[in-house]
Enzyme design. Structure first.
Site, PDB file in Angstrom:
ATOM      1  N   THR A 208       0.897  -1.168   0.118  1.00 48.66           N
ATOM      2  CA  THR A 208       0.027  -0.136   0.034  1.00 48.66           C
ATOM      3  C   THR A 208       0.923   1.333  -0.021  1.00 48.66           C
ATOM      4  O   THR A 208       0.676   2.346  -0.710  1.00 48.66           O
ATOM      5  CB  THR A 208      -0.726   0.010   1.213  1.00 48.66           C
ATOM      6  OG1 THR A 208      -1.258  -1.371   1.520  1.00 48.66           O
ATOM      7  CG2 THR A 208      -1.919   0.972   0.858  1.00 48.66           C
TER       8      THR A 208
ATOM      9  N   GLU B 185       9.889   1.828  10.810  1.00 51.13           N
ATOM     10  CA  GLU B 185       8.528   2.340  10.642  1.00 51.13           C
ATOM     11  C   GLU B 185       8.366   3.328  12.080  1.00 51.13           C
ATOM     12  O   GLU B 185       7.843   4.598  12.117  1.00 51.13           O
ATOM     13  CB  GLU B 185       7.392   1.471  10.488  1.00 51.13           C
ATOM     14  CG  GLU B 185       7.726   0.991   8.986  1.00 51.13           C
ATOM     15  CD  GLU B 185       6.699  -0.147   8.729  1.00 51.13           C
ATOM     16  OE1 GLU B 185       6.436  -0.458   7.610  1.00 51.13           O
ATOM     17  OE2 GLU B 185       6.281  -0.947   9.693  1.00 51.13           O
TER      18      GLU B 185
END
Ligand code: 5RP
Length: 227
Positions: free
Chosen positions: A31, A102
């Protein structure tokens, strides 16, 4: 709209939030890759801070200028995918083994937008096995301690070392990933604290109170959710 089209729509909607001059955290996964492609197509003057080597390579191949975390003036906006999106935009991340970088990038960001296809939205986190990043040294002992931490949270599961092609998966930082198939995580904050207290655990894939907005690709269009 199939899942990939939903991911693409969410990525394109997120790319529309970026303005020239921004420092942008670039997430990892399929994504996030749609976001990176849509962002590159806009041709803005931005600096991207990638959350993995794979995302860095993709962004660079598309002409996005890259910076390192800590090298830039701060991150204005990070856009990233998720494995599950639960109540209050609580998340499970780390399916792509990039959870540590992340989380470092998310925590350094003024705004975080999570993008996903509709299937990622859940009422209770935990169906997707929770990724836990551990240092390689003594990892089997660490996994037993993780088991104890899970039991303290009424989760009787044994974490499994993530393997690929017959070998343990290594993160970009050289660590290992254990996945804990929790089923239902009723108290994510308590579990997050219990896992962080285990020596040898570098971090886990629970992202709590970090996402400001979710853009979900759905059959009827892109939905915007706030915590
Ligand atoms: C990588 C991640 C990804 O964002 C997560 O696994 C979702 O991936 P995808 O967009 O391919 O479904 O956390 O560590």
């Amino acid at each position: 709209m199939d899942a990939d089209a939903q991911k693409r729509a969410a990525g394109e909607a997120a790319a529309a939030l970026v303005e020239s001059g921004m420092v942008v955290g670039l997430g990892t996964g399929s994504t996030a890759a749609w976001f990176v492609r849509a962002l590159a197509a806009r041709g803005l003057d931005i600096v991207g801070v990638p959350t993995s080597a794979a995302t860095g390579a993709l962004a660079q191949s598309l002409g996005i200028r890259l910076g390192e975390l800590g090298e830039t003036k701060g991150i204005d906006l990070t856009v990233d995918g998720a494995d599950e999106i639960g109540p209050g935009l609580s998340l499970i991340k780390g399916g792509g083994a990039a959870l540590l970088r992340e989380k470092l990038v998310w925590e350094a960001s003024a705004r975080c937008v999570v993008i996903a296809d509709a299937a990622k939205q859940v009422k209770t986190l935990g169906k997707f096995p929770l990724p836990i990043e551990v240092v390689a040294f003594g990892h089997t002992i660490t996994s037993l301690r993780i088991c104890d931490a899970l039991s303290e949270c009424d989760l009787g599961v044994a974490p499994r070392l993530r393997m690929k092609d017959g070998a343990p998966v290594r993160t970009d930082g050289g660590n290992l990933i254990y996945d804990a198939a929790c089923g239902r995580i009723e108290e994510p904050a308590a579990l997050a604290a219990a896992l962080k207290s285990v020596t040898g655990v570098v971090d886990h894939g629970l992202f709590l109170d970090l996402a400001d907005t979710a853009l979900i690709g759905a059959p009827g269009g892109v939905l915007t959710l706030e915590p």
